[in-house]
Design a protein around this motif. Structure first.
Motif, PDB file in Angstrom:
ATOM      1  N   HIS A   2       4.190   8.408   3.409  1.00 49.64           N
ATOM      2  CA  HIS A   2       3.785   7.998   2.065  1.00 49.64           C
ATOM      3  C   HIS A   2       5.016   7.683   1.222  1.00 49.64           C
ATOM      4  CE1 HIS A   2       4.423  12.344   1.921  1.00 49.64           C
ATOM      5  NE2 HIS A   2       4.758  12.182   0.648  1.00 49.64           N
ATOM      6  N   VAL A   3       4.799   6.900   0.196  1.00 50.18           N
ATOM      7  CA  VAL A   3       5.864   6.508  -0.720  1.00 50.18           C
ATOM      8  C   VAL A   3       5.312   6.540  -2.134  1.00 50.18           C
ATOM      9  CG1 VAL A   3       7.313   4.568  -1.472  1.00 50.18           C
ATOM     10  CG2 VAL A   3       7.107   5.095   0.959  1.00 50.18           C
ATOM     11  N   THR A   4       6.128   7.076  -3.045  1.00 44.68           N
ATOM     12  CA  THR A   4       5.785   7.107  -4.463  1.00 44.68           C
ATOM     13  C   THR A   4       6.664   6.105  -5.198  1.00 44.68           C
ATOM     14  OG1 THR A   4       5.213   9.451  -4.336  1.00 44.68           O
ATOM     15  CG2 THR A   4       5.669   8.557  -6.530  1.00 44.68           C
ATOM     16  N   LEU A   5       6.039   5.280  -6.022  1.00 43.20           N
ATOM     17  CA  LEU A   5       6.781   4.342  -6.868  1.00 43.20           C
ATOM     18  C   LEU A   5       6.350   4.531  -8.312  1.00 43.20           C
ATOM     19  CD1 LEU A   5       6.755   1.005  -4.830  1.00 43.20           C
ATOM     20  CD2 LEU A   5       8.577   2.714  -4.977  1.00 43.20           C
ATOM     21  N   ASP A   6       7.299   4.278  -9.201  1.00 45.50           N
ATOM     22  CA  ASP A   6       7.051   4.367 -10.637  1.00 45.50           C
ATOM     23  C   ASP A   6       7.303   3.011 -11.276  1.00 45.50           C
ATOM     24  OD1 ASP A   6       6.805   7.371 -11.063  1.00 45.50           O
ATOM     25  OD2 ASP A   6       8.745   7.244 -10.046  1.00 45.50           O
ATOM     26  N   LEU A  14       2.150  -2.468  -8.226  1.00 44.45           N
ATOM     27  CA  LEU A  14       2.778  -1.175  -7.949  1.00 44.45           C
ATOM     28  C   LEU A  14       2.290  -0.559  -6.643  1.00 44.45           C
ATOM     29  CD1 LEU A  14       4.792   0.897  -9.069  1.00 44.45           C
ATOM     30  CD2 LEU A  14       2.876   1.964 -10.281  1.00 44.45           C
ATOM     31  N   ALA A  15       0.993  -0.443  -6.455  1.00 42.57           N
ATOM     32  CA  ALA A  15       0.449   0.149  -5.221  1.00 42.57           C
ATOM     33  C   ALA A  15       0.774  -0.720  -4.008  1.00 42.57           C
ATOM     34  CB  ALA A  15      -1.060   0.345  -5.346  1.00 42.57           C
ATOM     35  N   TRP A  16       0.823  -2.017  -4.182  1.00 41.25           N
ATOM     36  CA  TRP A  16       1.107  -2.935  -3.077  1.00 41.25           C
ATOM     37  C   TRP A  16       2.560  -2.794  -2.628  1.00 41.25           C
ATOM     38  CZ3 TRP A  16      -2.830  -5.915  -0.987  1.00 41.25           C
ATOM     39  CH2 TRP A  16      -4.060  -5.787  -1.666  1.00 41.25           C
ATOM     40  N   ASN A  17       3.463  -2.592  -3.593  1.00 39.18           N
ATOM     41  CA  ASN A  17       4.859  -2.357  -3.252  1.00 39.18           C
ATOM     42  C   ASN A  17       5.017  -0.999  -2.552  1.00 39.18           C
ATOM     43  OD1 ASN A  17       5.555  -4.818  -4.376  1.00 39.18           O
ATOM     44  ND2 ASN A  17       6.043  -3.935  -6.365  1.00 39.18           N
ATOM     45  N   ALA A  18       4.263  -0.003  -3.013  1.00 42.33           N
ATOM     46  CA  ALA A  18       4.288   1.307  -2.356  1.00 42.33           C
ATOM     47  C   ALA A  18       3.731   1.195  -0.934  1.00 42.33           C
ATOM     48  CB  ALA A  18       3.492   2.328  -3.173  1.00 42.33           C
ATOM     49  N   LEU A  19       2.694   0.383  -0.742  1.00 42.95           N
ATOM     50  CA  LEU A  19       2.143   0.168   0.591  1.00 42.95           C
ATOM     51  C   LEU A  19       3.206  -0.424   1.513  1.00 42.95           C
ATOM     52  CD1 LEU A  19      -0.156  -0.088   2.712  1.00 42.95           C
ATOM     53  CD2 LEU A  19      -0.641  -2.334   1.695  1.00 42.95           C
TER      54      LEU A  19
END
Length: 141
Positions: A29-33, A126-131
């Protein structure tokens, strides 16, 4: 393009009742802000035999970022990595205003209006970059 009232309804529904919310124990998993607005999204992925067998998210933020994450999980879970790449490319092009909404994107076309709101594009992606980052993590795991 969907009528504006329908698009708002889809976005609102996914914000209030997100699909795919939760952690996947042990999964990459990855978290992005988004420092501009404070949105945060964590995306978990499970890749099995070239397919997104598991896909979920957690996070907080605006209706755009949270509904985009919910729609991402609903649209991509179970797809092959090739299908994921194609759908993600179509979604990004739509959000950036580089391509018209494509019916193959399903309910994701509700976010087509974001292309006119430059400051909100980061929320929608944001979620797409985290994906993308989580898939890199999954490949190296």
């Amino acid at each position: 393009m969907l009528p504006e009232a329908v698009a708002r309804q889809i976005i609102s529904d996914h914000e209030r009742r997100p699909r795919g919310r939760g952690e996947i124990a042990g999964a990459p998993h990855v978290t992005l802000d988004n420092p501009g607005c404070g949105d945060q999204v964590t995306v978990w992925v499970q890749v099995e035999e070239g397919r997104l067998a598991g896909l979920s998210f957690t996070g907080r933020g605006c209706a755009i970022s949270q509904s985009s994450a919910s729609l991402l999980t609903q649209t991509l879970k179970g797809k092959t990595l090739e299908e994921v790449r194609a759908l993600a490319a179509g979604y990004r092009a739509m959000v950036m205003g580089e391509a018209p909404p494509d019916p193959v994107l399903g309910d994701l076309v509700a976010l087509a209006g974001v292309s006119r709101l430059h400051a909100r594009r980061k929320c929608a992606l944001l979620a797409w970059n985290a994906l993308d980052a989580a898939l890199v993590e999954a490949r190296s795991a």
